[in-house]
Design a protein around this motif. Structure first.
Motif, short mmCIF file in Angstrom:
data_model
loop_
_atom_site.label_atom_id
_atom_site.label_comp_id
_atom_site.label_asym_id
_atom_site.label_seq_id
_atom_site.Cartn_x
_atom_site.Cartn_y
_atom_site.Cartn_z
N THR A 11 -13.14 8.12 40.54
CA THR A 11 -13.79 9.00 41.52
C THR A 11 -14.00 8.29 42.85
O THR A 11 -13.73 8.86 43.92
N THR A 15 -12.62 9.36 46.53
CA THR A 15 -13.52 9.70 47.62
C THR A 15 -13.21 8.92 48.90
O THR A 15 -13.66 9.31 49.99
N GLY A 18 -11.91 11.24 51.24
CA GLY A 18 -12.95 11.96 51.97
C GLY A 18 -13.54 11.11 53.09
O GLY A 18 -13.81 11.59 54.20
N SER A 138 -8.12 15.42 47.60
CA SER A 138 -9.16 14.54 47.05
C SER A 138 -10.13 15.28 46.12
O SER A 138 -10.35 14.84 44.98
N PRO A 139 -10.76 16.40 46.56
CA PRO A 139 -11.65 17.10 45.63
C PRO A 139 -10.91 17.68 44.43
O PRO A 139 -11.46 17.73 43.32
N ILE A 142 -10.35 14.84 41.90
CA ILE A 142 -11.59 14.52 41.17
C ILE A 142 -11.90 15.59 40.14
O ILE A 142 -12.26 15.29 38.99
N ASN A 158 -17.37 13.48 47.10
CA ASN A 158 -16.36 13.52 48.14
C ASN A 158 -16.96 13.98 49.46
O ASN A 158 -16.63 13.45 50.54
N GLN A 159 -17.84 14.98 49.42
CA GLN A 159 -18.51 15.44 50.64
C GLN A 159 -19.43 14.37 51.19
O GLN A 159 -19.53 14.18 52.42
N TRP A 426 -16.90 22.77 48.08
CA TRP A 426 -15.73 22.01 47.67
C TRP A 426 -15.63 21.94 46.15
O TRP A 426 -14.52 21.93 45.58
#
Length: 514
Positions: A11, A15, A18, A138-139, A142, A158-159, A426
């Motif tokens: 993860t 990220t 992100g 990316s999201p 994950i 990620n956010q 997301w």
């Protein structure tokens, strides 16, 4: 056996996409004045043309963002999620180098002048393509790796990384600016700001060699045994066997097809070219904006026919409302908003940092509550909080009572977004779509999000600086509109979006079949 450290490590690597998303979009903020002095003023253009060129140079990466998000579906479906992230990392790296020294492959580094503006814009667009790819993949990566009971938490990171990347580059830009005087900054310093992205881009690319492809993509490509080994690390042996069977079943009824996606992209491109050409011929000053936005939404008819109207509308509206509630007005124009409240420049910049700190803090709150309370409650509550804050903020402008209450409204609004529509949107985009078409539909939805971002950012100055609206409502109209959008967003979630808490991605697929 389930390996929590393995899940966390995978993860964290994802990220970084992100983080670079936030870093690349925010690095321009510290260079705007320098770019004008270096690239634009030596051209001796009239003021209106110079302003237009400056706006294009600063926002050029957004063109790449729209392109990257649009093609992310095909790239990730054809080559895989991890290779797509590697491509994004390479584009971030090339953009960092080229934006710093656009003359690099033509002359000595640092020898370039204002005549290299086209190359600079090209490199910024390359970085934007990387942002577009990472913002979608990316999201999704994950979500496809995460166990169902932790998926909301992990995707939300990620956010957090996006916001953290923005804050990091603000401090990096500030530190670089302190290394010399204004003349040094406008000739050399701005280059170091762009070059600073080289480090996180190299780290992202390097770490991607140590993470696997997602099991759902591997099963889609027939690599069942490899997928099984990854699932065993993610959820344990017993759960892996059950999940493996469910994933295989999800691909039986409908094999993934990219034909509707390419039809959509072709129609969008053709409509854009035709519409832009006609509007240019009649002398419309907003030809680019109208053609870009209008052709996108008209082209949505084609994927709706192939994938179903509801699934496309839910994806587009999730993405659209995330922007239509006005968050990027707060992020992009916060100093100017605070100045209209009466703050001096230094105070306005300080208040922007406070907004950023609130954004980061409440994103952490969402990370630790999204799997406990669910997606729908957070999204509805957040939308209502934002709506109330925006309506009150607009009223403080309308009644000429701006002050501490206005600042509180901005902070409450930011907190409402950060605990809901920022990270949780997301999460939903990454998990509500069926396996066989997830990358395709999510790509369309994320492209729509960048279009909506562009639309809101483009229209805010028109609403906020229009002479009639300002004389009549004193800057209040824009915030009332965003407040109304918050109310509509809450209704949309309540009426049309399913709860995904604790459900596997395959269980969510059954929702659309019903």
């Amino acid at each position: 056996m389930k390996n929590n450290n393995y899940i966390l490590g995978v993860t964290l690597v994802a990220t970084l996409g992100g983080l670079l998303f936030g870093y690349d979009t925010a690095v321009i903020s510290g260079t705007v004045e320098s770019l004008r002095i270096f690239f634009i003023e030596p051209r001796g253009l009239p003021l209106d043309q110079a302003n237009a060129l400056e706006g294009f140079v600063v926002s050029s990466a957004l063109i790449g963002c729209i392109l990257g998000a649009s093609f992310a579906g095909w790239v990730s479906q054809r080559f895989g999620r991890r290779p797509t992230l590697m491509v994004a990392a390479i584009l971030f790296l090339l953009s960092a180098i080229g934006s710093s020294w656009p003359e690099l492959f033509i002359g000595l580094p640092g020898s370039g002048d204002h005549t290299y503006i086209n190359l600079f814009v090209a490199y910024r667009i390359l970085g934007g393509i990387g942002v577009g790819l990472a913002s979608m993949v990316s999201p999704m990566y994950i979500a496809e790796m995460a166990p169902a009971d932790r998926r909301g938490n992990l995707v939300s990171w990620n956010q957090f990384a996006v916001i953290f990347g923005m804050l990091v580059v603000y401090f990096v830009n500030y530190t670089i600016a302190l290394q010399g005087d204004a003349s040094w900054l406008h000739t050399i310093g701005w280059r170091y700001m762009f070059a600073s992205e080289i480090i996180p881009a190299l780290l992202f690319f390097s770490f991607l060699f140590f993470v696997p492809e997602t099991p759902r993509y591997l099963i889609m490509r027939g690599k069942t045994e490899k997928a099984k080994g990854i699932l065993q690390k993610l959820v344990g042996d017993k759960a892996a066997a059950i999940e493996l069977s469910a994933i295989k079943d999800s691909f039986k009824e409908k094999s993934p097809s990219m034909r509707p996606y390419f039809t959509f992209m072709g129609a969008w491109l053709a409509l854009f070219v035709v519409t832009y050409g006609i509007l240019e011929l009649v002398g419309n000053t907003n030809a680019l904006e109208i053609a870009l936005i209008g052709s996108f939404f008209v082209s949505l008819i084609l994927p709706m026919r192939s994938f179903g109207m509801m699934i496309i509308l839910v994806g587009i509206l999730l993405s659209g409302f995330q922007q239509f509630v006005g968050i990027n007005v707060v992020l992009y124009y916060a100093p100017e908003i605070f100045k209209t409240m009466g703050a001096e420049t230094d105070a306005a910049l300080l208040q922007q940092i406070i907004v950023g700190a609130v954004n980061l803090s409440f994103t952490v709150l969402a990370i630790f509550t999204v799997d406990k309370f669910g997606r729908r409650p957070l999204m509805i509550i957040g939308a209502l909080v934002m709506a109330g804050a925006m309506i009150i903020l607009g009223t403080t402008f309308y009644t000429y009572s701006v002050g501490i209450a206005s600042l509180i409204c901005m902070l409450v609004y930011t907190a409402g977004f950060a605990m809901s529509w920022g990270p949780v949107c997301w999460v939903l985009l990454a998990e509500i779509f069926p396996n066989s078409i997830r990358s395709t539909v999510m790509s369309i939805a994320v492209a729509g999000q960048w279009i909506a971002n562009f639309l809101v950012s483009w229209t805010f100055p028109m609403l906020d600086k229009n002479q009639y609206l300002t004389d009549t409502f004193n800057h209040g109209v824009a915030y009332w509109i965003y407040g109304l959008m918050g109310l509509l967003a809450a209704f949309f979630i309540w009426k049309f979006v399913p709860e995904t808490k604790g459900k596997t991605l395959e269980q969510m697929e059954q929702y659309w079949k019903k």
